[in-house]
Design a protein around this motif. Sequence first.
Motif: not given
Length: 276
Positions: A64-68, A78-83, A89-97
């Motif tokens: 996943a990649r995210t942009a807020m 803009t804040i960006r994330g990737e993970g 199993n409804r779990m996740g991990q992101l590194l938010v920059m």
Amino acid sequence: MVVHQHRRRRGRAGEAALTVGVALAVAAMGGCGGADSDDRPPADPAATVRGAADALVKTGSARARTAMEMATGGTRVTIRGEGGVDFKNRMGQLLVMLPADVKGQAEHRPITELLVPGALYMKNRGAGVPDDKWVRVDTTTLTDGNLVTGGATDPLAAAELLRGAQDVTYVGETEVAGTKVRHYRGTTDIARAARSASPGVRGALEAAAKGFSKDTVPFDAYLDEQGRLRKVRHRFTYVNDGVIDVSSTTLLYGFGTPVTVVLPASGDIYAGKIAD
């Protein structure tokens, strides 16, 4: 500058966590189009979009990649994330920059976020939290249900939010990252999505339904031939010392990629005071 989102009651951890998604963003203060196609539109576009979350659970996992992007007044950041996300199993991990601040200082250290049912864990949180400690936030105590607070919308919550889709129109075929997709546009009702959401997400969406000033959220969703969500953009608006507009985009790819989430030990979770 610290922005406090409106809520009558909220725990200390929830209020402090709001700094990540809103306060740091405001202090520091992008979509894929395509022409309409002649392909036959789905018989029920709304039902198709509502089923996107179930299709992701069947797939299992994805990168996943995210942009807020947040805007208030004439300021935008803009804040960006990737993970990765384990939908089964409804779990996740992101590194938010986080972006550099208005004075041009170096960027804040990337924040590691662990996403689990009902909770958000953050490392490198700052605000007086030691670098080797985690902060745990109960997402059901946040007025936005962590749709905005963490600086990235939980990809699972972004998909579950579509369960309340209504007034959906089929725009046509286009491509996302080289994959042919169908583009849908409409609005989703947060309270309706909460009623249909999976148990692990329901509490957070119920909190968001009470906290946002508007119940409906405009969206653009892009689904592939298997009905899997490839990209979604939600546009949130709330009032807090002025109108704050938030555009949150989630891009999913690499379906089936293993995702491992290891929760911190209780001794690694910070229990002290968090600075505003």
